[in-house]
Design an enzyme around this catalytic site. Structure first.
Site, PDB file in Angstrom:
ATOM      1  N   PHE A 126      28.183 -42.767 -39.873  1.00 24.69           N
ATOM      2  CA  PHE A 126      27.072 -43.310 -40.644  1.00 24.69           C
ATOM      3  C   PHE A 126      27.577 -44.571 -41.354  1.00 24.69           C
ATOM      4  CE2 PHE A 126      24.172 -43.591 -44.269  1.00 24.69           C
ATOM      5  CZ  PHE A 126      22.957 -43.421 -43.638  1.00 24.69           C
ATOM      6  N   ASP A 195      32.476 -35.257 -43.591  1.00 26.61           N
ATOM      7  CA  ASP A 195      31.141 -35.516 -44.102  1.00 26.61           C
ATOM      8  C   ASP A 195      30.208 -34.473 -43.494  1.00 26.61           C
ATOM      9  OD1 ASP A 195      28.479 -36.409 -44.405  1.00 26.61           O
ATOM     10  OD2 ASP A 195      29.082 -38.507 -44.448  1.00 26.61           O
ATOM     11  N   TYR A 220      19.875 -33.274 -50.067  1.00 32.46           N
ATOM     12  CA  TYR A 220      18.445 -33.509 -49.897  1.00 32.46           C
ATOM     13  C   TYR A 220      17.965 -33.308 -48.471  1.00 32.46           C
ATOM     14  CZ  TYR A 220      20.620 -38.124 -49.150  1.00 32.46           C
ATOM     15  OH  TYR A 220      21.447 -39.143 -48.751  1.00 32.46           O
ATOM     16  N   LYS A 221      18.849 -32.935 -47.557  1.00 28.92           N
ATOM     17  CA  LYS A 221      18.439 -32.681 -46.179  1.00 28.92           C
ATOM     18  C   LYS A 221      18.170 -31.183 -46.018  1.00 28.92           C
ATOM     19  CE  LYS A 221      21.268 -36.563 -44.511  1.00 28.92           C
ATOM     20  NZ  LYS A 221      20.205 -37.576 -44.449  1.00 28.92           N
ATOM     21  N   ARG A 369      14.267 -39.149 -33.392  1.00 29.80           N
ATOM     22  CA  ARG A 369      15.003 -38.013 -33.949  1.00 29.80           C
ATOM     23  C   ARG A 369      14.030 -36.950 -34.435  1.00 29.80           C
ATOM     24  NH1 ARG A 369      19.458 -38.777 -38.317  1.00 29.80           N
ATOM     25  NH2 ARG A 369      17.560 -39.007 -39.547  1.00 29.80           N
TER      26      ARG A 369
END
Length: 398
Positions: A126, A195, A220-221, A369
């Site tokens: 990322f 990560d 938050y995912k 996605r």
């Protein structure tokens, strides 16, 4: 009703996790973007109102002690710990993922043996992880070595200080071999930093079991903590006494209210703290974690794989030939909890999907996605998403 629709109904009826959907604020939309922002648990607004009106509005400064504000980072860390396979006392919540990547990576170089000057970084990481790693390397005098995760064992050497890897690739949904790569990194005398943003809450991680040194992740995912909810930092117990944070803030001091000019780090995970905790978002996250009470991560993983298998089957059955191609690995051991489809006109296709009530997202230039959050996504959702996708791509409706 098609055979796939009937199968979806039967699978949802047999799904032991299906009742959890009622814990979330959802509508008729098929929400497949929980790998970017998880849905809102229904009870969180009431908890936030209580924090605002009573704890802040009435108790005010007293809430740091009486309402447990001061100890929230470690208390909430201990609630996340079983989800990622960690014992209590090793996770502290606070700051953003980016800040925690910086803390972990610089600390990793300080934990590594003397004379090592290379940091291996996932070549497809990322972007922020790459930016932070480059900055950390400049500050510490290390050299960045981009490498594909599968090639890490061959790239390790006597100069390797630390290795920063993503557990799940954010574009493709590929799950990397955390146990094997961690073992290789540690055998080479280096420090493994993981990560977990796209894996925690969707599949077993096993931080303690697999000997991970340091890890970071967002909330938050798949943990549904809310937009911008604080991230977390894992420091294995064996490293805590030597963990040297590059951001030694006052709340990680052994005696923070002594206000001494010299820094003396606290014991345990507390030394991963920096400044004053962001209490409002932190306590919203704490309330969100209630949905995990009694939920086993193995059951979540089993449903995740079943959902993504079924979605891929539906896409293959419905979509016009050649219009989309899966870039997510078929093998379960290599798959996270999302499906990425390569599509030439991904941006307008996703815009039309959203307009028709199927919410995913995209990664430019050509990847659609779809994130599958097993706590609230069902098999009927998967079938409907594939069917609407086929309609958008020009196939006749099933």
């Amino acid at each position: 009703m098609s055979d796939l629709q009937e199968r979806a109904q039967a699978l949802d009826t047999a799904d032991a996790l299906a009742p959890l959907r009622e814990l979330f604020t959802l509508d008729d939309t098929v929400y497949l973007d929980g790998n970017s922002l998880g849905a809102l648990p229904r009870h969180v607004p009431a908890r936030v109102r209580e924090v605002l009106t009573r704890e802040w509005g009435e108790l005010r400064i007293r809430s740091w002690g009486e309402s447990g504000w001061w100890t929230a980072p470690e208390r909430i860390g201990d609630r996340i710990a079983p989800i990622v396979g960690a014992a209590a006392g090793q996770i502290v919540v606070g700051d953003s993922t980016s800040v925690n990547v910086f803390k972990a990576l610089v600390a990793a170089t300080r934990l590594a043996p003397e004379g090592r000057d290379e940091i291996l970084v996932d070549a497809h990481t990322f972007p922020t992880d790459g930016y932070i790693a480059s900055s950390a390397a400049r500050m510490t005098g290390h050299r960045i070595v981009p490498v594909a995760p599968a090639d890490v064992p061959d790239a390790l050497g006597p100069r390797t200080a630390a290795v920063l890897l993503n557990h799940v690739d954010y574009r493709s949904g590929r799950l990397h071999d955390l146990p094997g790569l961690t073992a290789a990194v540690r055998a080479a005398g280096a420090v493994a930093v993981w990560d977990l943003c796209h894996s925690a809450g969707a599949l077993p991680v096993g931080l303690d079991e697999h000997g991970v040194d340091l890890a970071v992740g967002c909330t938050y995912k798949y943990l549904n903590g809310g937009p911008g909810s604080p991230a977390y930092l894992y420091v294995a117990e064996r490293h805590q006494a030597a963990f040297d944070s590059p951001l030694p803030g006052w709340t990680s001091h052994a005696d923070p209210f002594a206000m001494t000019p010299g820094y003396s780090p606290a014991d345990g995970a507390v030394r991963g703290r920096v400044g004053t905790p962001d209490i409002l978002s932190m306590l919203a996250l704490e309330a969100s974690l209630d949905v995990w009470d009694g939920v086993g991560i193995d059951a979540v993983r089993a449903k995740s794989l079943a959902l993504t298998d079924f979605f891929l089957e539906c896409v293959q059955a419905y979509a016009p030939e050649g219009r989309v191609t899966s870039v997510t690995p078929a093998a379960h051991r290599e798959r996270g909890s999302q499906v990425a489809l390569r599509c030439e006109d991904a941006e307008p296709v996703m815009a039309e999907l959203i307009a028709r009530g199927v919410v995913g997202d995209l990664r430019r230039p050509d990847v659609l996605r779809f994130g599958f959050t097993p706590l609230y996504v069902g098999f009927a959702d998967a079938e409907r998403a594939a069917r609407v996708l086929a309609e958008v791509l020009g196939a006749p409706a099933a």
